[in-house]
Design a protein around this motif. Structure first.
Motif, PDB file in Angstrom:
ATOM      1  N   ALA A  88      -2.439   9.185  23.236  1.00 24.77           N
ATOM      2  CA  ALA A  88      -0.938   9.422  23.414  1.00 24.77           C
ATOM      3  C   ALA A  88      -0.418  10.001  24.721  1.00 24.77           C
ATOM      4  N   GLY A  89       0.347   9.359  25.143  1.00 21.38           N
ATOM      5  CA  GLY A  89       1.038   9.904  26.467  1.00 21.38           C
ATOM      6  C   GLY A  89       0.366   9.652  27.843  1.00 21.38           C
ATOM      7  N   ASP A  90      -0.915   8.998  27.778  1.00 23.43           N
ATOM      8  CA  ASP A  90      -1.533   8.311  28.939  1.00 23.43           C
ATOM      9  C   ASP A  90      -1.228   7.116  29.230  1.00 23.43           C
ATOM     10  N   SER A  91      -0.948   6.653  30.483  1.00 24.12           N
ATOM     11  CA  SER A  91      -0.592   5.476  30.967  1.00 24.12           C
ATOM     12  C   SER A  91      -1.748   4.981  32.045  1.00 24.12           C
ATOM     13  N   ALA A  92      -1.493   3.614  32.598  1.00 25.70           N
ATOM     14  CA  ALA A  92      -2.574   2.920  33.449  1.00 25.70           C
ATOM     15  C   ALA A  92      -1.730   1.926  34.071  1.00 25.70           C
ATOM     16  N   TYR A  93      -2.363   1.582  35.196  1.00 27.15           N
ATOM     17  CA  TYR A  93      -1.981   0.519  36.069  1.00 27.15           C
ATOM     18  C   TYR A  93      -3.236  -0.247  36.451  1.00 27.15           C
ATOM     19  N   TYR A  94      -3.192  -1.567  36.448  1.00 26.37           N
ATOM     20  CA  TYR A  94      -4.543  -2.412  36.828  1.00 26.37           C
ATOM     21  C   TYR A  94      -3.999  -3.901  37.287  1.00 26.37           C
ATOM     22  N   PRO A  95      -4.821  -4.266  38.225  1.00 35.18           N
ATOM     23  CA  PRO A  95      -4.386  -5.665  38.526  1.00 35.18           C
ATOM     24  C   PRO A  95      -4.473  -6.733  37.458  1.00 35.18           C
ATOM     25  N   GLY A  96      -3.532  -7.570  37.159  1.00 35.52           N
ATOM     26  CA  GLY A  96      -3.581  -8.280  36.211  1.00 35.52           C
ATOM     27  C   GLY A  96      -4.756  -9.740  36.352  1.00 35.52           C
ATOM     28  N   ASP A  97      -4.995  -9.745  37.394  1.00 42.39           N
ATOM     29  CA  ASP A  97      -6.016 -10.792  37.719  1.00 42.39           C
ATOM     30  C   ASP A  97      -7.676 -10.366  37.566  1.00 42.39           C
ATOM     31  N   ARG A  98      -7.544  -9.327  36.689  1.00 50.55           N
ATOM     32  CA  ARG A  98      -8.869  -8.881  36.191  1.00 50.55           C
ATOM     33  C   ARG A  98      -8.912  -9.244  34.749  1.00 50.55           C
ATOM     34  N   ARG A  99     -10.301  -9.232  34.188  1.00 53.68           N
ATOM     35  CA  ARG A  99     -10.466  -9.524  32.820  1.00 53.68           C
ATOM     36  C   ARG A  99     -10.267  -7.986  32.246  1.00 53.68           C
ATOM     37  N   HIS A 100      -9.333  -8.000  31.132  1.00 56.56           N
ATOM     38  CA  HIS A 100      -8.914  -6.912  30.590  1.00 56.56           C
ATOM     39  C   HIS A 100      -9.091  -6.949  29.016  1.00 56.56           C
ATOM     40  N   ALA A 101      -9.399  -5.973  28.324  1.00 59.33           N
ATOM     41  CA  ALA A 101      -9.534  -5.903  26.946  1.00 59.33           C
ATOM     42  C   ALA A 101      -9.102  -4.632  26.222  1.00 59.33           C
ATOM     43  N   PHE A 102      -8.485  -4.768  24.995  1.00 58.20           N
ATOM     44  CA  PHE A 102      -7.998  -3.719  24.152  1.00 58.20           C
ATOM     45  C   PHE A 102      -8.613  -3.368  22.973  1.00 58.20           C
ATOM     46  N   ALA A 103      -9.047  -2.202  22.575  1.00 57.50           N
ATOM     47  CA  ALA A 103      -9.386  -1.934  21.288  1.00 57.50           C
ATOM     48  C   ALA A 103      -9.033  -0.426  20.662  1.00 57.50           C
ATOM     49  N   ASN A 104      -9.225  -0.404  19.501  1.00 61.37           N
ATOM     50  CA  ASN A 104      -8.732   0.970  18.910  1.00 61.37           C
ATOM     51  C   ASN A 104     -10.009   1.341  18.165  1.00 61.37           C
ATOM     52  N   ASP A 105     -10.562   2.334  18.611  1.00 60.25           N
ATOM     53  CA  ASP A 105     -11.874   2.883  18.044  1.00 60.25           C
ATOM     54  C   ASP A 105     -11.278   3.749  16.943  1.00 60.25           C
ATOM     55  N   GLY A 106     -10.131   4.325  16.814  1.00 58.27           N
ATOM     56  CA  GLY A 106      -9.765   5.382  16.091  1.00 58.27           C
ATOM     57  C   GLY A 106      -9.514   4.965  14.673  1.00 58.27           C
ATOM     58  N   ASP A 107      -9.149   5.950  13.847  1.00 59.61           N
ATOM     59  CA  ASP A 107      -8.641   5.745  12.436  1.00 59.61           C
ATOM     60  C   ASP A 107      -7.430   5.631  12.033  1.00 59.61           C
ATOM     61  N   THR A 108      -6.431   5.625  13.076  1.00 56.96           N
ATOM     62  CA  THR A 108      -5.087   5.343  12.787  1.00 56.96           C
ATOM     63  C   THR A 108      -4.649   4.336  13.655  1.00 56.96           C
TER      64      THR A 108
ATOM     65  N   THR B 200     -10.383  -1.536  28.647  1.00 57.76           N
ATOM     66  CA  THR B 200     -11.585  -2.188  29.312  1.00 57.76           C
ATOM     67  C   THR B 200     -11.204  -3.123  30.474  1.00 57.76           C
ATOM     68  N   ILE B 201     -11.355  -2.689  31.902  1.00 60.23           N
ATOM     69  CA  ILE B 201     -11.033  -3.699  33.117  1.00 60.23           C
ATOM     70  C   ILE B 201     -12.296  -4.097  33.548  1.00 60.23           C
ATOM     71  N   ASP B 202     -12.682  -5.496  33.636  1.00 57.11           N
ATOM     72  CA  ASP B 202     -13.851  -5.865  34.411  1.00 57.11           C
ATOM     73  C   ASP B 202     -15.000  -4.907  33.868  1.00 57.11           C
ATOM     74  N   ASP B 203     -15.077  -4.949  32.410  1.00 58.19           N
ATOM     75  CA  ASP B 203     -16.532  -4.157  31.974  1.00 58.19           C
ATOM     76  C   ASP B 203     -16.461  -2.551  32.047  1.00 58.19           C
ATOM     77  N   ARG B 204     -15.374  -2.121  32.679  1.00 63.48           N
ATOM     78  CA  ARG B 204     -15.340  -0.687  32.805  1.00 63.48           C
ATOM     79  C   ARG B 204     -14.508  -0.275  31.774  1.00 63.48           C
ATOM     80  N   PRO B 205     -14.794   0.572  30.854  1.00 62.45           N
ATOM     81  CA  PRO B 205     -13.917   1.153  29.876  1.00 62.45           C
ATOM     82  C   PRO B 205     -13.046   2.361  30.209  1.00 62.45           C
ATOM     83  N   HIS B 206     -11.845   2.646  29.723  1.00 64.29           N
ATOM     84  CA  HIS B 206     -11.102   3.876  29.769  1.00 64.29           C
ATOM     85  C   HIS B 206     -10.548   4.346  28.650  1.00 64.29           C
ATOM     86  N   GLU B 207     -10.745   5.271  28.325  1.00 61.86           N
ATOM     87  CA  GLU B 207     -10.202   5.797  26.825  1.00 61.86           C
ATOM     88  C   GLU B 207      -8.782   6.500  27.012  1.00 61.86           C
ATOM     89  N   LEU B 208      -7.669   6.067  26.439  1.00 58.71           N
ATOM     90  CA  LEU B 208      -6.199   6.443  26.641  1.00 58.71           C
ATOM     91  C   LEU B 208      -5.954   6.869  25.194  1.00 58.71           C
TER      92      LEU B 208
END
Length: 215
Positions: free
Chosen positions: A159-179, A149-157
């Motif tokens: 295996a194999g997906d990648s992302a770039y974002y400015p580090g001067d934004r609020r950023h959050a990480f969560a695992n909604d899966g069962d593994t 989640t970057i500045d309240d906008r979530p992205h689901e990633l």
């Protein structure tokens, strides 16, 4: 859990490094508390080695000091090339059920951090404060599912997906899966001044998520 560290650094040693970084910048305990959003009593207890900080608290302190967690955990190396053996890598474990392994050596005058993070099933690592202006973060998912989640906008990633974002934004990480979710994150810190304020949210074009093509 006795501490966030599992690689030999004591809470007293960590506290001494936080205090040294604070003093080198001319900050009072009150100023560091104000910049980090951490209470004065918590900052004082961390510096004395009397309180075990969560990874989020440690990250907020590092961000307020204009540096990385890695630099708080290790003395910089001056000789290059620098090989960092697995046994030397700093590992932080958070009570909420996730682990961060710092893979990059700390180098003098280089503010860069490369890490491997494992989030257990259903674990939310929380939101990290914006780093200094000009910071950049690059992320790649090795396994599992990550909600970035970057500045309240979530992205689901996945295996194999990648992302770039400015580090001067609020950023959050969560695992909604069962593994477990395992991902790698490279962070380059920008800006010489600690205690910056977050910029207004950028448009969707200013961060990028790429998907692994289906085979």
């Amino acid at each position: 859990m006795d501490g966030v560290l599992s690689s030999g650094l004591t809470m007293a040693e960590l506290g001494s490094r936080v205090r040294a970084e604070r003093r080198s910048r001319g900050f009072s305990v009150e100023r560091l508390a104000e910049l980090s959003g951490i209470s004065r009593s918590m900052v004082s207890e961390v510096e004395r080695g009397a309180k075990t900080p969560s990874v989020l608290v440690l990250d907020r302190l590092a961000t307020a000091l204009g540096t990385s967690i890695a630099r708080l955990l290790d003395e910089p190396a001056h000789a290059v090339p620098r090989v960092l053996r697995r046994a030397e890598q700093r590992v932080l474990r958070d009570p909420s059920g996730w682990e961060r392994r710092v893979l990059s050596p700390v180098l003098a005058d280089v503010e860069f951090e490369f890490m491997r993070t494992t989030l257990g099933p259903g674990v939310d690592a929380g939101e990290f404060a914006p780093h200094a202006p000009g910071s950049r973060e690059y992320l790649a998912v090795e396994s599992g599912t990550l909600r970035l989640t970057i500045d309240d906008r979530p992205h689901e990633l996945r295996a194999g997906d990648s992302a770039y974002y400015p580090g001067d934004r609020r950023h959050a990480f969560a695992n909604d899966g069962d593994t477990d979710c395992v991902y790698y994150l490279a962070m380059e810190l920008g800006g010489p001044e600690p205690g910056h304020q977050a910029h207004p949210a950028k448009t969707d074009d200013e961060h990028h998520v790429s998907r692994k093509e289906a085979s």
